[in-house]
Every structure is written in C-alpha cells, then in structure tokens.
Design a protein around this motif. Structure first.
Motif, PDB file in Angstrom:
ATOM      1  N   ALA A 148       0.823  -1.215   0.000  1.00  0.00           N
ATOM      2  CA  ALA A 148       0.000   0.000   0.000  1.00  0.00           C
ATOM      3  C   ALA A 148       0.854   1.261   0.000  1.00  0.00           C
ATOM      4  CB  ALA A 148      -0.926  -0.007   1.214  1.00  0.00           C
ATOM      5  N   TRP A 149       2.006   1.201   0.631  1.00  0.00           N
ATOM      6  CA  TRP A 149       2.848   2.387   0.801  1.00  0.00           C
ATOM      7  C   TRP A 149       3.857   2.560  -0.331  1.00  0.00           C
ATOM      8  CZ3 TRP A 149       7.243   2.781   4.960  1.00  0.00           C
ATOM      9  CH2 TRP A 149       7.721   4.095   4.998  1.00  0.00           C
ATOM     10  N   LEU A 150       4.650   1.499  -0.600  1.00  0.00           N
ATOM     11  CA  LEU A 150       5.758   1.615  -1.541  1.00  0.00           C
ATOM     12  C   LEU A 150       5.428   1.100  -2.941  1.00  0.00           C
ATOM     13  CD1 LEU A 150       8.640   0.455   0.833  1.00  0.00           C
ATOM     14  CD2 LEU A 150       7.907   2.786   0.315  1.00  0.00           C
ATOM     15  N   LYS A 151       4.393   0.266  -3.036  1.00  0.00           N
ATOM     16  CA  LYS A 151       3.952  -0.288  -4.322  1.00  0.00           C
ATOM     17  C   LYS A 151       5.101  -0.956  -5.094  1.00  0.00           C
ATOM     18  CE  LYS A 151       0.132   2.961  -4.823  1.00  0.00           C
ATOM     19  NZ  LYS A 151       0.232   3.475  -3.440  1.00  0.00           N
ATOM     20  N   PRO A 152       5.745  -1.952  -4.485  1.00  0.00           N
ATOM     21  CA  PRO A 152       6.822  -2.668  -5.188  1.00  0.00           C
ATOM     22  C   PRO A 152       6.234  -3.619  -6.230  1.00  0.00           C
ATOM     23  CG  PRO A 152       6.378  -3.715  -3.092  1.00  0.00           C
ATOM     24  CD  PRO A 152       5.497  -2.500  -3.145  1.00  0.00           C
ATOM     25  N   PRO A 153       7.079  -4.220  -7.082  1.00  0.00           N
ATOM     26  CA  PRO A 153       6.586  -5.252  -8.003  1.00  0.00           C
ATOM     27  C   PRO A 153       5.918  -6.390  -7.253  1.00  0.00           C
ATOM     28  CG  PRO A 153       8.805  -4.554  -8.612  1.00  0.00           C
ATOM     29  CD  PRO A 153       8.500  -3.908  -7.291  1.00  0.00           C
ATOM     30  N   ALA A 154       4.958  -7.044  -7.896  1.00  0.00           N
ATOM     31  CA  ALA A 154       4.131  -8.050  -7.224  1.00  0.00           C
ATOM     32  C   ALA A 154       4.969  -9.174  -6.606  1.00  0.00           C
ATOM     33  CB  ALA A 154       3.115  -8.618  -8.198  1.00  0.00           C
ATOM     34  N   LEU A 155       6.017  -9.595  -7.303  1.00  0.00           N
ATOM     35  CA  LEU A 155       6.814 -10.722  -6.816  1.00  0.00           C
ATOM     36  C   LEU A 155       7.997 -10.292  -5.954  1.00  0.00           C
ATOM     37  CD1 LEU A 155       6.940 -13.114  -9.913  1.00  0.00           C
ATOM     38  CD2 LEU A 155       5.557 -13.347  -7.848  1.00  0.00           C
ATOM     39  N   ALA A 156       8.138  -9.003  -5.701  1.00  0.00           N
ATOM     40  CA  ALA A 156       9.305  -8.524  -4.955  1.00  0.00           C
ATOM     41  C   ALA A 156       9.461  -9.192  -3.581  1.00  0.00           C
ATOM     42  CB  ALA A 156       9.258  -7.012  -4.811  1.00  0.00           C
ATOM     43  N   PRO A 157       8.396  -9.323  -2.761  1.00  0.00           N
ATOM     44  CA  PRO A 157       8.590  -9.981  -1.453  1.00  0.00           C
ATOM     45  C   PRO A 157       9.095 -11.416  -1.569  1.00  0.00           C
ATOM     46  CG  PRO A 157       6.511  -8.790  -1.495  1.00  0.00           C
ATOM     47  CD  PRO A 157       7.018  -8.806  -2.902  1.00  0.00           C
ATOM     48  N   LEU A 158       8.559 -12.163  -2.526  1.00  0.00           N
ATOM     49  CA  LEU A 158       8.991 -13.550  -2.693  1.00  0.00           C
ATOM     50  C   LEU A 158      10.406 -13.622  -3.254  1.00  0.00           C
ATOM     51  CD1 LEU A 158       5.723 -15.207  -4.049  1.00  0.00           C
ATOM     52  CD2 LEU A 158       6.765 -15.533  -1.797  1.00  0.00           C
ATOM     53  N   GLN A 159      10.719 -12.761  -4.214  1.00  0.00           N
ATOM     54  CA  GLN A 159      12.055 -12.783  -4.779  1.00  0.00           C
ATOM     55  C   GLN A 159      13.096 -12.353  -3.750  1.00  0.00           C
ATOM     56  OE1 GLN A 159      12.765 -14.279  -7.354  1.00  0.00           O
ATOM     57  NE2 GLN A 159      11.735 -13.617  -9.228  1.00  0.00           N
ATOM     58  N   GLU A 160      12.786 -11.332  -2.954  1.00  0.00           N
ATOM     59  CA  GLU A 160      13.719 -10.909  -1.916  1.00  0.00           C
ATOM     60  C   GLU A 160      13.837 -11.970  -0.833  1.00  0.00           C
ATOM     61  OE1 GLU A 160      15.818  -8.474  -1.519  1.00  0.00           O
ATOM     62  OE2 GLU A 160      15.360  -7.536  -3.434  1.00  0.00           O
ATOM     63  N   GLY A 161      12.704 -12.614  -0.534  1.00  0.00           N
ATOM     64  CA  GLY A 161      12.762 -13.721   0.425  1.00  0.00           C
ATOM     65  C   GLY A 161      13.622 -14.850  -0.085  1.00  0.00           C
ATOM     66  N   ARG A 162      13.509 -15.143  -1.374  1.00  0.00           N
ATOM     67  CA  ARG A 162      14.346 -16.195  -1.975  1.00  0.00           C
ATOM     68  C   ARG A 162      15.814 -15.803  -1.951  1.00  0.00           C
ATOM     69  NH1 ARG A 162      16.064 -17.839  -7.399  1.00  0.00           N
ATOM     70  NH2 ARG A 162      15.094 -16.011  -8.365  1.00  0.00           N
ATOM     71  N   ARG A 163      16.118 -14.556  -2.249  1.00  0.00           N
ATOM     72  CA  ARG A 163      17.508 -14.107  -2.211  1.00  0.00           C
ATOM     73  C   ARG A 163      18.093 -14.278  -0.803  1.00  0.00           C
ATOM     74  NH1 ARG A 163      19.885  -9.932  -0.263  1.00  0.00           N
ATOM     75  NH2 ARG A 163      17.903  -8.932   0.242  1.00  0.00           N
ATOM     76  N   LEU A 164      17.316 -13.916   0.210  1.00  0.00           N
ATOM     77  CA  LEU A 164      17.800 -14.015   1.585  1.00  0.00           C
ATOM     78  C   LEU A 164      17.947 -15.464   2.019  1.00  0.00           C
ATOM     79  CD1 LEU A 164      18.580 -12.642   4.229  1.00  0.00           C
ATOM     80  CD2 LEU A 164      16.151 -12.564   4.822  1.00  0.00           C
ATOM     81  N   ILE A 165      16.947 -16.296   1.721  1.00  0.00           N
ATOM     82  CA  ILE A 165      17.003 -17.691   2.162  1.00  0.00           C
ATOM     83  C   ILE A 165      18.097 -18.452   1.429  1.00  0.00           C
ATOM     84  CG2 ILE A 165      15.388 -18.776   0.531  1.00  0.00           C
ATOM     85  CD1 ILE A 165      15.405 -19.293   4.345  1.00  0.00           C
ATOM     86  N   ASP A 166      18.364 -18.079   0.160  1.00  0.00           N
ATOM     87  CA  ASP A 166      19.462 -18.718  -0.568  1.00  0.00           C
ATOM     88  C   ASP A 166      20.804 -18.304   0.005  1.00  0.00           C
ATOM     89  OD1 ASP A 166      17.727 -20.033  -2.210  1.00  0.00           O
ATOM     90  OD2 ASP A 166      17.999 -18.715  -3.945  1.00  0.00           O
ATOM     91  N   ALA A 167      20.900 -17.056   0.493  1.00  0.00           N
ATOM     92  CA  ALA A 167      22.148 -16.603   1.110  1.00  0.00           C
ATOM     93  C   ALA A 167      22.423 -17.356   2.406  1.00  0.00           C
ATOM     94  CB  ALA A 167      22.091 -15.103   1.370  1.00  0.00           C
ATOM     95  N   ILE A 168      21.361 -17.646   3.158  1.00  0.00           N
ATOM     96  CA  ILE A 168      21.508 -18.425   4.396  1.00  0.00           C
ATOM     97  C   ILE A 168      21.745 -19.897   4.080  1.00  0.00           C
ATOM     98  CG2 ILE A 168      20.329 -19.155   6.512  1.00  0.00           C
ATOM     99  CD1 ILE A 168      18.812 -16.511   6.437  1.00  0.00           C
TER     100      ILE A 168
END
Length: 316
Positions: A148-168
C-alpha cells in the motif's frame, strides 16, 4: 478456529514459491538444486504428517544430500533496481523500517488483547498458540502495508525472500533439525545416563553444584548440538526435572526459562549454531569465519555465570 497448522501451511506455500522461482531462474547455475531443496522443505511443512516417519526420514536425507554435495547456492533474483532502492532510502530514511515494526507490535499487542480482554473468549485461535498466530498475522499485515505504501513489483517480497534464504542456505534448516535431534536424544535415554552420572558425582543435597552442572550442561550441549532447544530435552530429563524440580522442589518456571538462557550462552560460542554465527560472517564477508564467535565469548561467559546464579537465587 485458526491453528498452528495454518502457519505451517503458510510457510510451506512460501517455500513452494521459492522452489518454483528457483526452477525458472535461468541465470542461476544451481537453480534445480535450490528448487529441490526448498521444494522438500515445502513438502515437509505442507504434508509432513501425511508421509509418515519413513517419508520424513527420506526427506531429511534428501536435504542433507543436496546441501552436502554442494548442489545449492546463492541467487541474485531481479526485484527493484539499485536506483529505486537508493531513491526510497534518500526520500524515506529510517521510516523504511516501520513495516518491520508491525510484526513484533502485532504479536505483542495482539497476544495481550487476546489473553486479557473478552476477545479471548471468542475462541478464534488454538489455545496457547496465540503469539505464533499473531506473529504470522503481523507478517501479512507488514507485507500489505509495504504494498500500500511503496507499491513494489508483485513478486518482490517472494524474490527478496528467496535471495535471503538462498544466502543463508542449509543453515536455515539447522535449528529445526537440531531441535528434533534433542527430542531423539531424550527418547533414546541420553538424559537418564547423564542424570545417573550427575547423581554419582554430586553429593546429595548440594543444590548449588546441581544448578551449576545443569547450567553448564545446558551451555555445553547447546555448543555440541547448536541449539538450546535441542539441549533442553536432554538436560531437563537428566537434571532439571528429576533433581532440581522433584528432588529439591525448585520453581519449574524459573529453572526452565533461565535454563534456556544458559543454553543460549552456548549458542554464542559455537560454530554449530551456523545460522547465528557463521552465516552473519559469510554475509558480512569477514576474513575470519569465526570472528562473530570470538567477539561474543566475552559476553557469553559472564552471562552464563549470571544465569546460574539467578537459577540458584530465584528457584529455591
């Protein structure tokens, strides 16, 4: 009624999304290994109770094989551009952290309202699981606020989550596996063996020595197993319940809670707690992979001694 299984399903769907996104990421050299690893995690959370003990055992072996043979690795999925991130940072500053604060605030105030107001009489949530459920709700509210606030791309939360979980990587699974290992050790009678050895060494009636062995044992087993949740079933069965609580009449709440804190002191001093100590070193690209542990030892040892004293003073 909303139960803990709802959260397992939500987490399972998240890992399933990570697996699918990994499989279709042609820029990632280990995309199929990552897809298989997170797909197995999704299967565990979504259908672990359906595939049985043998099936779950094979699943764990599959996870270990994928990680052990180096078939998983970091990813760099496209989300927002560097210019967009810098623009948000310049424009919003520390306000960018506000959505993250929604999560603990929802868990805290939701739990208090549910337990200390008539809201709890409605029976919406599984008993004694309210905090977990509100934590999950807080995550969903935070994501909604971000859109609602930043209006990121639809898949941004999942893609960023994937980037973080892959780093771990595989270390993300370690706490769950080690906690299960602690229960397995307790069921195998390891706690009874340690309890017998403790009774043979410590003079009967020596409360402080028993507390000392309990606290140090919690820290030591945590260092060996990497997680205080794995150490607790063993030390509780060996010393906490039969000696401190039943034998000397100690306060169970104090012994359990502060005993866990003593175990966490061991977490600060072991590479087995990879998600706490090795992953940050890797993410920060430290030259010394044990640099985090070395920096924490000076805090861990005094805290361990303080926790032992607190158990002795407050439980008896």
């Amino acid at each position: 009624m909303i139960t803990l299984q709802w959260l397992y399903t939500l987490a399972g769907l998240m890992f399933a999304a990570f697996a699918l996104l990994s499989a279709f990421d042609r820029s990632h050299s280990k995309r199929f290994g990552n897809a298989a690893f997170w797909g197995l995690m999704a299967l565990s959370l979504l259908a672990g109770d359906l595939i049985g003990d043998f099936g779950n055992g094979l699943l764990v072996l599959g996870l270990a094989g994928l990680a052990g043979f180096g078939l998983i690795g970091r990813s760099a999925p496209p989300t927002t551009s560097e210019e967009e991130r810098q623009g948000w940072s310049d424009r919003l500053g520390n306000r960018l952290f506000l959505p993250a604060l929604i999560i603990p605030a929802t868990a805290l105030f939701g739990t208090l309202l549910y337990n200390y107001t008539p809201l709890g009489d409605l029976g919406w949530f599984e008993e004694k699981r309210e905090t977990y459920i509100f934590l999950g709700l807080g995550v969903l509210l935070a994501i909604a606020a971000i859109f609602a606030w930043l209006k990121p791309p639809a898949l941004a939360p999942l893609q960023e989550g994937r980037r973080l979980i892959d780093a771990i990587g595989w270390a993300a699974v370690l706490p769950q596996m080690l906690a299960a290992l602690g229960v397995l050790f307790a069921a195998a009678g390891v706690g009874d063996v340690i309890g017998g050895m403790t009774r043979a060494v410590i003079p009967e009636g020596s409360i402080f020595l028993t507390v000392l062995v309990f606290g140090m044992g919690m820290a030591l087993f945590t260092m060996i197993m990497g997680n205080a949740f794995a150490a607790f079933p063993v030390m509780a069965a060996a010393i906490g319940v039969p000696l401190l609580i039943r034998g000397y009449g100690g306060d169970a709440a104090v012994i359990g809670a502060i005993g866990m804190l003593a175990g966490f002191c061991g977490t600060l001093m072991t590479p087995m707690a990879a998600n706490f100590n090795l992953v940050p070193a890797a993410l920060l690209e430290l030259k010394d992979k044990n640099g985090v542990i070395k920096a924490q030892i000076g805090t861990a040892l005094p805290l361990l001694f303080a926790n032992i004293l607190l158990i002795y003073w407050l439980a008896f």
